[in-house]
Design a protein around this motif. Structure first.
Motif, PDB file in Angstrom:
ATOM      1  N   ALA A  16       0.812  -1.218   0.000  1.00 20.67           N
ATOM      2  CA  ALA A  16       0.000   0.000   0.000  1.00 20.67           C
ATOM      3  C   ALA A  16       0.839   1.258   0.000  1.00 20.67           C
ATOM      4  CB  ALA A  16      -0.931  -0.003   1.218  1.00 20.67           C
ATOM      5  N   ILE A 360      -7.208   0.810  -9.262  1.00 19.57           N
ATOM      6  CA  ILE A 360      -7.317   0.250  -7.922  1.00 19.57           C
ATOM      7  C   ILE A 360      -8.747  -0.241  -7.765  1.00 19.57           C
ATOM      8  CG2 ILE A 360      -5.527   1.691  -6.887  1.00 19.57           C
ATOM      9  CD1 ILE A 360      -7.704   3.507  -5.787  1.00 19.57           C
ATOM     10  N   GLN A 364      -9.919  -1.133  -2.151  1.00 23.83           N
ATOM     11  CA  GLN A 364      -8.675  -0.429  -1.852  1.00 23.83           C
ATOM     12  C   GLN A 364      -8.929   1.054  -1.635  1.00 23.83           C
ATOM     13  OE1 GLN A 364      -6.661  -1.862  -5.389  1.00 23.83           O
ATOM     14  NE2 GLN A 364      -5.143  -2.922  -4.136  1.00 23.83           N
ATOM     15  N   ARG A 368      -8.190   3.145   1.821  1.00 20.29           N
ATOM     16  CA  ARG A 368      -7.354   4.339   1.841  1.00 20.29           C
ATOM     17  C   ARG A 368      -8.131   5.529   2.399  1.00 20.29           C
ATOM     18  NH1 ARG A 368      -2.877   6.018  -0.969  1.00 20.29           N
ATOM     19  NH2 ARG A 368      -2.166   3.891  -0.532  1.00 20.29           N
TER      20      ARG A 368
END
Length: 703
Positions: A16, A360, A364, A368
């Motif tokens: 990440a 992405i 994800q 985030r």
């Protein structure tokens, strides 16, 4: 919403975020490679006859065939003669947030000669610092027991050997320039190659670094992108090896340990290339090779080139975000903990594009966003406004612009909130994210930044220690339109809609809003001069859709388009006769340049010859044809110097042969977001769908 899958393996393979130690490289490296392939911009030299020094337009030439670390080294060729002298300097390449001091106790550099050189004929060496201190010259032969031929050898000079010779005390850890000076005047021609200048402490013997894993390669039109997993323990640098047959590999480039991707610009189509990489430590010991990966360049359509550009720019916000907070760094490379509030809002919008395009996954993106929200909820705020810069580890204010900059920044907060509100709509089925963004939105005290209940303006800053000391009123035309509109739209701390007219669109204090002039045959309803730098047409309009946005002054889509066309026409006119300027090479807006950060614009005083790719590329929403032509010029004509891991570098100046090493958080996202806005309207649709926006526009008087 339809998700467009483009094989976005880069988001799946990479961890990440990078390790927190990524800033270590730039606390040691003084010189590694030159971006321009012919001469090193951060050098200069002078010779007085009969002595000689070989220069290329006043700079040290770049050697591209022999190097310690690929792809190049510096060439120092001289003749030392009695009655003459010569001097060559290599300056530290500085950029925003470059570490202020080196770490270590020894100056190291690598030398190479293909012909014998007596030690006595070696140059002298001198060090200068950022505080106007300099050393007495040292005889290089003192630190070189022998000069091998056709083999790189390392020179080590303890920093304590440099003795100050100026009025100011010498501070070697603040080294700014390294000088090579005439030594023994033997009248002979000599040539040394110089590479990898750095300051460090000698490292004890240790383990060979671990090899990078899962090297992947993907081919585009003229380049191949590679990425890999960071090995345990990280690396000072990675060394890339290239092969055309999969058997014979040669060193082709390095990448600082800050990053774990590499862009190999080949400049041709239909080229299959094989790669493997190693990790390299502070002593230049290399790990075993990674696996071999290969890819082939291929012809791409215009649409694919735009997608390629979006993807590259979005990567900045994915894998160079701060590892603890997920927010956006001010620049990369730069201070590894300095995150920028406004750029974080831009980065959020870029990540929405990344999720929609399949670079992405939505999972994800959601993860985030939760990381970002957790950081923002506990970071310093001042009546709801965040400061311009925050420490990504602690959330504490970083007063980068001086002691008065230790409070809330309403403009940066508006840029951040524009991104958060777009994300609130994009992820509206996630009740937790929706609620948390709504809480942040409702706790910004926009009305506080009016200063007094009677004020006709909003103010940029407020400090708990210095209150309104900066005293910067927000008056248009500039990048701050979104501040007034969000303040009017606020459900909890609104300002009167009348402040749009009395503050933003006013002509107060000599400010120009309405223009009405014609430049290059193009009408300009709103804006000072020829419209100003192009970011005026980008920052407020990443989420705010200018299509059909009209008041008594202008139709803002047409106004922004005209500012863009005037900017391009000015570059075509090119009154300063700068090299490169033209119908395909344009885009004057704020960025670094050879002399630091400036808001470049089409005017005699603010046009220095620096072109900033985000200027033309983020204008894609207004001028898709003209911006596509600029993209092709940047990629096909300048790609060997300009195109790198996150798309086009921040800026370039062809008259100076200067190319920025950094990427800025404020500049990469507008490219991807405005390209996507032209293609699908994604971010415009998300932001405008917030229930507070349409009523605000009606109250403000937009038609």
């Amino acid at each position: 919403m339809k998700t467009l899958r483009r094989g976005g393996l880069w988001a799946v393979l990479l961890p990440a975020l990078l390790s927190a130690a990524r800033g270590d490289y730039y606390r040691h490296i003084f010189f590694d490679n030159s971006i321009p392939p012919d001469r090193y911009y951060f050098s200069e030299g002078k010779a007085f006859a009969p002595a000689k020094l070989t220069l290329s337009e006043g700079k040290l030439p770049v050697e591209r065939k022999i190097f310690r670390t690929p792809p190049n080294a510096l060439s120092l060729e001289w003749t030392s003669s009695a009655g003459g002298s010569w001097e060559a300097s290599i300056r530290l390449e500085r950029w925003r947030n470059h570490p202020a001091e080196f770490e270590g106790d020894t100056l190291f550099f690598w030398l190479y000669t293909s012909t014998p050189v007596f030690r006595a004929a070696l140059p002298r060496i001198q060090l200068a610092d950022t505080e106007e201190g300099f050393s007495a010259p040292l005889a290089l032969q003192t630190f070189v027991p022998r000069v091998p031929v056709s083999r790189w050898f390392r020179v080590a000079i303890p920093l304590r050997a440099f003795h100050g010779a100026s009025f100011h005390p010498l501070e070697p850890l603040k080294a700014e320039a390294l000088y090579f000076l005439q030594g023994e005047p033997d009248g002979e021609s000599h040539r040394l190659l110089i590479d990898e200048i750095y300051i460090d402490s000698a490292a004890p013997p240790g383990k060979i670094p671990a090899a990078p894993a899962r090297l992947e390669a993907r081919g585009y039109d003229h380049h191949i992108d590679l990425n890999w997993l960071e090995p345990p323990g990280g690396a000072r640098r990675y060394v890339l090896y290239r092969s055309l047959d999969g058997i014979h590999f040669t060193a082709a480039g390095i990448e600082p340990g800050w990053f774990h991707r590499y862009t190999d610009y080949l400049g041709t189509r239909g080229q299959k290339v094989f790669y493997k990489i190693t990790s390299s430590d502070a002593e230049y010991r290399e790990s075993p090779y990674s696996n071999v990966a290969s890819a082939t360049t291929r012809a791409m359509t215009d649409d694919e080139l735009v997608t390629m550009t979006e993807e590259a720019c979005i990567r900045f916000y994915w894998d160079s975000a701060h590892p603890d907070s997920g927010t956006t760094l001010e620049s990369a490379p730069g201070d590894p903990d300095m995150v920028a509030t406004g750029a974080s809002g831009f980065g959020i919008m870029a990540l929405l594009v990344g999720a929609e395009r399949g670079f992405i996954t939505r999972a994800q993106l959601s993860a985030r966003m939760r990381k970002i929200l957790t950081f923002l909820e506990t970071a310093d705020r001042y009546h709801g406004a965040w400061p311009h810069f925050l420490d990504g580890r602690t959330g504490k204010t970083m007063p980068v612009f001086g002691k008065y900059d230790n409070g809330g920044d309403l403009v940066e907060t508006a840029f951040l909130m524009q991104g958060l509100l777009a994300a609130r709509q994009y992820l509206k089925t996630d009740a937790e994210i929706y609620r948390r963004i709504t809480h942040l939105w409702e706790t910004v005290e926009w009305d506080w930044y009016r200063k007094t209940p009677q004020s006709d303006f909003l103010y940029w800053h407020w400090s708990p220690d210095y209150t309104w000391r900066i005293n910067h009123k927000l008056i248009g035309w500039n990048e701050t339109m979104i501040v007034y509109l969000l303040a009017i739209a606020s459900p909890t701390h609104p300002i009167p809609a009348s402040l749009y007219e009395s503050g933003w669109a006013s002509g107060a204090e000599g400010n120009t809003y309405a223009n009405g002039g014609s430049y290059y045959g193009i009408q300009l309803p709103v804006g000072g001069g020829r419209g100003g730098p192009l970011f005026f047409t980008h920052y407020s309009f990443l989420g705010l859709n200018p299509h059909g946005l009209r008041d008594k002054y202008a139709d803002y889509f047409e106004n922004n388009r005209n500012i863009t066309l005037i900017n391009r026409a000015y570059c075509m006119d090119n009154p300063h006769h700068y090299p490169g300027y033209g119908e395909k090479c344009w885009g004057l807006t704020a960025s670094d340049g050879p002399w630091g950060y400036r808001a470049h614009e089409p005017s005699f005083s603010e046009d220095t010859g620096t072109v900033t790719p985000t200027g033309a590329l983020a204008a894609y929403a207004y001028t898709p044809k003209e911006s596509l032509a600029a993209l092709k010029y940047f990629y096909f004509n300048l790609g060997d110097r300009l195109w790198d891991i996150y798309g086009p570098r921040d800026a370039f100046d062809l008259k100076e042969d200067w190319f920025a090493r950094i990427y800025m958080g404020l500049n990469q996202a507008p490219i991807a977001v405005m390209m996507e806005n032209e293609r699908t309207g994604l971010i415009w649709n998300m932001f405008m769908a917030n229930p507070e926006i349409a009523p605000m526009l009606r109250r403000t008087g937009f038609r």
